[in-house]
Design a protein around this motif. Sequence first.
Motif, short mmCIF file in Angstrom:
data_model
loop_
_atom_site.label_atom_id
_atom_site.label_comp_id
_atom_site.label_asym_id
_atom_site.label_seq_id
_atom_site.Cartn_x
_atom_site.Cartn_y
_atom_site.Cartn_z
N ASN A 145 71.07 -36.88 -25.78
CA ASN A 145 71.08 -37.40 -27.13
C ASN A 145 69.81 -36.85 -27.76
OD1 ASN A 145 70.97 -38.93 -29.43
ND2 ASN A 145 70.95 -40.93 -28.43
N PRO A 146 69.87 -35.94 -28.72
CA PRO A 146 70.98 -35.69 -29.64
C PRO A 146 71.79 -34.41 -29.40
CG PRO A 146 68.99 -34.74 -30.57
CD PRO A 146 68.62 -35.32 -29.21
N TYR A 159 77.78 -36.16 -28.36
CA TYR A 159 77.24 -35.53 -29.57
C TYR A 159 77.43 -34.02 -29.64
CZ TYR A 159 74.82 -39.95 -28.98
OH TYR A 159 74.54 -41.28 -28.76
N ARG A 177 72.90 -34.41 -36.02
CA ARG A 177 73.58 -34.92 -34.82
C ARG A 177 74.91 -35.51 -35.27
NH1 ARG A 177 72.24 -40.36 -31.55
NH2 ARG A 177 73.66 -41.13 -33.15
#
Length: 411
Positions: free
Chosen positions: A169-170, A331, A380
């Motif tokens: 993440n991201p 993502y 993102r």
Amino acid sequence: MQQGVENADCLSLAAGLVDPQTLPVELVKEAADQILTPETGPFALQYGTTTGSDGLRDVFKDYLSELEDGSPLAASLPAGQIMLTTGSQQLLALVSQAIFNPGDICLVAAPTYFVYLGVLDGVGAQTIPVHTDGDGMCPQALDEKLAELAEAGQLHRVKMVYVVSYHDNPAGVSVSNERRPQLVSTVKKWSQDQQIFLLEDAAYRELHYDGPRQRSLWSYDDSYSRDEDQTVILSQTFSKSFSPGIRVGVGVLPRQLLKPVADLKGNEDFGSTHLSQNIVASVLQSGAYAKHVQRLIDSYREKRDAMLAAAEEFFTEIPGVSWLHPQGGLYVWMTLPDSVPTGFSSRLFEQATSVDKVMYVPGELCYPSSWEERPTNQMRLSYGVLSPADLRESMRRLAAAVNTVLAESAS
Ligand SMILES: Cc1ncc(COP(=O)(O)O)c(C=O)c1O
């Protein structure tokens, strides 16, 4: 969150939530029924211990061994080095409180998990970005940064390196197999005179859609097999692979951190939700968890593919746009031309949320805010919540917003 509330009429590619359609309502009900009998119910509804239920820690140890493809390190790990927390977020926060004094330094992948950047700010740590590419944090760049800090007489301030090791993440990037042992040995190389920890955040480990599974960075920390201080903190969670509402996170802690972290947790809550821990232990043991994760993988893979297909369909013709192809996680990380900033106060964010009705997370949030050269033209995009059809529609809207802003800047 605030932007999500203010733009509730948008299709949201911003929320990092898991898919409500795949949350294990029936599984949790069944497990709770089995636990809440006159014999075992009172035990599950009683306080547990600060470090968490012995039952789940034992079961997790076997599960970790399986995830690590039978690595002897996991098999011989004392269950006492496993700590159960209220989501992995609590583990990240407790570990940071235990390790950092104001002015200490944390080296982070760039980009990285923005909520953790907030935790680091909260403990007064200075955050320094390390070059990161499609293979994760670059060990050579880490080595050079540490050499630079040593040269400047600042090495003693470095307390930790933070890496989201799987489908992060991201950006959806995983640390490559080659770099995993290199990152561990680089941190150890610079830990000769004072301890530097490597915090491995493996939140998305189980959301893995293509290719062979990877061992953790933790599994390369061979000091766990010896009677000496240990380097890697492994953080995992059942939020992404099972349910964030259950709030069970798991940490494997270097033995020298066990007491400081347990003391902090004791002061905070003297133990996370015992009932939740019992539910997770039950589904892990029965095999229901493994089947659930397989269903999740199939569902998220389809959504990932829908988002990538929509990116091809709507963004290929826009010059200067590129995106990564994640093999797991939630993502897609997209880079726009330099001339299109994506921040909350940018023209694109305004156009996307007010006119085209789609929302994303501005990429600049995922870099230390003190870093002046941080990129400002990234986004993102989360495929966790929306259906494949809504993902296509939201990508169509986003491309329309980008095209509008590009046309304005050309005129
Ligand atoms: C990289 C990463 N680490 C940790 C967490 C914390 O999750 P939880 O506290 O639910 O385990 C998240 C949540 O989104 C995350 O993205």
